[in-house]
Design an enzyme around this catalytic site. Sequence first.
Site, PDB file in Angstrom:
ATOM      1  N   LYS A  53       0.938  -1.350   0.226  1.00 37.60           N
ATOM      2  CA  LYS A  53      -0.138  -0.010   0.071  1.00 37.60           C
ATOM      3  C   LYS A  53       0.839   1.186  -0.073  1.00 37.60           C
ATOM      4  CE  LYS A  53      -3.797  -2.563   2.114  1.00 37.60           C
ATOM      5  NZ  LYS A  53      -4.471  -3.056   3.238  1.00 37.60           N
ATOM      6  N   GLN A  97      -4.714  -1.559   9.391  1.00 38.59           N
ATOM      7  CA  GLN A  97      -4.616  -2.981   8.804  1.00 38.59           C
ATOM      8  C   GLN A  97      -5.110  -4.040   9.753  1.00 38.59           C
ATOM      9  OE1 GLN A  97      -3.205  -3.525   5.670  1.00 38.59           O
ATOM     10  NE2 GLN A  97      -3.979  -5.805   5.907  1.00 38.59           N
ATOM     11  N   ASP A 120     -11.141   2.678   3.632  1.00 39.68           N
ATOM     12  CA  ASP A 120     -11.498   1.293   3.507  1.00 39.68           C
ATOM     13  C   ASP A 120     -13.110   1.223   3.238  1.00 39.68           C
ATOM     14  OD1 ASP A 120      -9.460  -0.374   3.104  1.00 39.68           O
ATOM     15  OD2 ASP A 120      -9.195  -0.625   5.230  1.00 39.68           O
TER      16      ASP A 120
END
Length: 281
Positions: A53, A97, A120
Amino acid sequence: MTAQLIDGNALSRQLRTDIAVRAAALKARGVTPGLAVILVGEDPASAVYVRNKIKACNETGIHSVFEKYDAMLSEADLLTRIKALNDDPSIHGILVQMPLPKHIHPQRVIETISTAKDVDGYSVQSAGDLMAGLPGFRPCTPYGCMKLIETTGINLKGKHAVVIGRSNTVGKPMALLLLQANATVTICHSGTPDIGAFTRQADVVVAAVGRRNVLTANMVKPGAVVIDVGMNRNDEGKLCGDVDFAGVKEVAGWITPVPGGVGPMTITMLMVNTLEAAERR
Ligand code: NAP
């Protein structure tokens, strides 16, 4: 018939070039898009995802801030850190995460991220926006699957789409996005007795289970679009999807490979969401 490959790497490259152009234009107006990535603990797979990422941020001109914490970090301290990032004007997207250590409640963490920075798309607010058809951040994996389907040129209106899997992060939002595109949508899951009975009628199948060979050639309608979200290991330890690729590619019209299909698109859509968060600001 041999299916045409839907190349997630190629589409990602194309989209990332576009993101870099838009990020540069924003920078010229004094705003550098910024993504904060938080990793708690030592999970090796998570470390790889986070690295990829950050690499994608570097490629696209998005400023990234990486914060790594010991697995013993308390939930309260993590929430405090997220609140500080919510207030930081140089950060437009916040990604924590998953999975988190067991003593930290993932949904409490997600709900602490400001909706404007929930790139997200996992918060209840973002899920509600998707369900209501309101603007908001779409979860990156299903959003990327929609982009992959788009490349086939198939108009989803009136088509039958079957999603296998009903997780909050992939299966359910996938079904809602297909519905929004006017497909007729069926969701199959672990309690569905004969999944093939549904997939054999499907123009589009999205497999998001996490088990090898969930979709085999005898379950696919000739010419169908097959999107494989799954990430599994085969007997040789190699990465593979949920779909029996060798068999299904002889029946389907279009198919995504694993690796090189959905995986790169998930990260690319995170970049898209971060850029859009900065543009909205
Ligand atoms: P998940 O939360 O474990 O959900 C799996 C879903 O599959 C559940 O809804 C489950 O049904 C269903 N299921 C389990 N066994 C089944 C069976 N035998 N037949 C039909 N349905 C079955 O997983 P996820 O987070 O959605 O992820 C799914 C897969 O995609 C995993 O392999 C994951 O690693 C991969 N993934 C890949 C990416 C990427 O970027 N490539 C991103 C995200 C996820 P129930 O609800 O009934 O239990």
